[in-house]
Design an enzyme around this catalytic site. Structure first.
Site, PDB file in Angstrom:
ATOM      1  N   CYS A   1     -19.288  -2.051   4.137  1.00  0.00           N
ATOM      2  CA  CYS A   1     -18.165  -2.060   3.199  1.00  0.00           C
ATOM      3  C   CYS A   1     -17.385  -3.375   3.268  1.00  0.00           C
ATOM      4  CB  CYS A   1     -17.253  -0.883   3.479  1.00  0.00           C
ATOM      5  SG  CYS A   1     -18.055   0.699   3.120  1.00  0.00           S
TER       6      CYS A   1
ATOM      7  N   CYS B   1     -16.532  -0.580   7.727  1.00  0.00           N
ATOM      8  CA  CYS B   1     -17.745  -0.884   8.485  1.00  0.00           C
ATOM      9  C   CYS B   1     -18.333  -2.192   7.940  1.00  0.00           C
ATOM     10  CB  CYS B   1     -18.748   0.261   8.324  1.00  0.00           C
ATOM     11  SG  CYS B   1     -19.562   0.267   6.705  1.00  0.00           S
TER      12      CYS B   1
ATOM     13  N   GLU C   1     -14.970   3.189   0.322  1.00  0.00           N
ATOM     14  CA  GLU C   1     -14.747   1.812  -0.145  1.00  0.00           C
ATOM     15  C   GLU C   1     -15.766   1.397  -1.195  1.00  0.00           C
ATOM     16  OE1 GLU C   1     -15.058   2.933   3.016  1.00  0.00           O
ATOM     17  OE2 GLU C   1     -14.418   1.379   4.427  1.00  0.00           O
TER      18      GLU C   1
ATOM     19  N   HIS D   1     -19.707   5.512   1.070  1.00  0.00           N
ATOM     20  CA  HIS D   1     -18.410   5.392   1.723  1.00  0.00           C
ATOM     21  C   HIS D   1     -17.331   5.224   0.649  1.00  0.00           C
ATOM     22  CE1 HIS D   1     -19.873   3.909   5.958  1.00  0.00           C
ATOM     23  NE2 HIS D   1     -20.458   5.025   5.570  1.00  0.00           N
TER      24      HIS D   1
END
Lengths: 160, 160
Positions: B97, B94, B66, B64
């Site tokens: 993260c 999420c 992040e 992801h």
């Protein structure tokens, strides 16, 4: 992290995944890492990847054993998901790792020691019990819990 | 992922971090990734790292934006923690993260669109509100929410 190296292809029948994870945890502790180890095995019990915690070595607080093992297993497979696989780890996964295991769609999460303070599976957010969790692996906790917990206690006692 | 490359050292005054994150999200979408972008800035507003989602490119569901930006920022800094930093991301993080941002000890998490289905900050486990959370960043949600959400809606409409 090891994918397709030591232990790769070994059958779980010879040495159970938790024993391999405990060996990774011990090796991590010997390197000055919090002693946590993780192993990903496929449906046949073959080891796809092993890893110990590498937070200090990588200076990366996200380099938990589970994250490294999941990524290495997917890379070894050449696939993005591990739907037939089991993630075995010596400590209850934190919310970051628990969510990652769900994203990698592992079939099962097996862990050693429970982690009432930092765990995210049986404690804290209990991610897999949440309605928002799109893929909840089966969970088996407390496997060789005594050894896994003793390793962590000895490590933290040594820091004091 | 970019750390110390494009945008590094740029002041937030020129272009706000959310604008850079939106540009990363658009670039990710153009590569066939879910369009999410993230930027880490320091206390002076300097950009330490920018990243877009790389789940497909890396075949890694933990890649992801992040995670990539946090790791790149820490690497750029040569430090394990980012206590003066802000993580700006186009979508509510999420649980994976959100927990990672806590481990990296970022001071602030700023995000664009809310994510009622997959978010872990203002939805689902609301990780930072949990007593088990050792470091809860400040949170600002809904920044340029319309643009961030429109990017995602257009992407998913295109898939249908």
């Amino acid at each position: 992290m090891r994918g397709g190296e030591t232990g790769a292809g070994r059958r779980g029948g010879d040495e159970p995944p938790i024993a391999l994870a405990l060996a990774e945890a011990r090796a991590a502790g010997a390197r000055g890492e919090v002693p946590v180890g993780a192993v990903v095995t496929d449906a046949a019990g073959r080891v796809l990847a092993c890893a110990g915690n590498e937070v200090e070595a990588r200076r990366d607080p996200s380099a938990h054993a589970e994250m490294l093992a999941l990524r290495a297993a997917a890379a070894a497979r050449g696939d993005k998901v591990l739907p037939d696989c089991t993630l075995t780890v010596t400590l209850e996964p934190c919310p970051m790792c628990a969510q990652a295991a769900s994203f990698f769609r592992v079939r099962r999460v097996v862990f050693g020691a429970y982690d009432p303070k930092g765990g995210g599976v049986e404690h804290g957010p209990r991610l897999y019990a949440s309605a928002a969790c799109h893929h909840a692996p089966e969970v088996v906790g407390g496997v060789r819990e005594g050894e896994a917990g003793a390793l962590l206690r000895a490590f933290f006692a040594g820091l004091r």
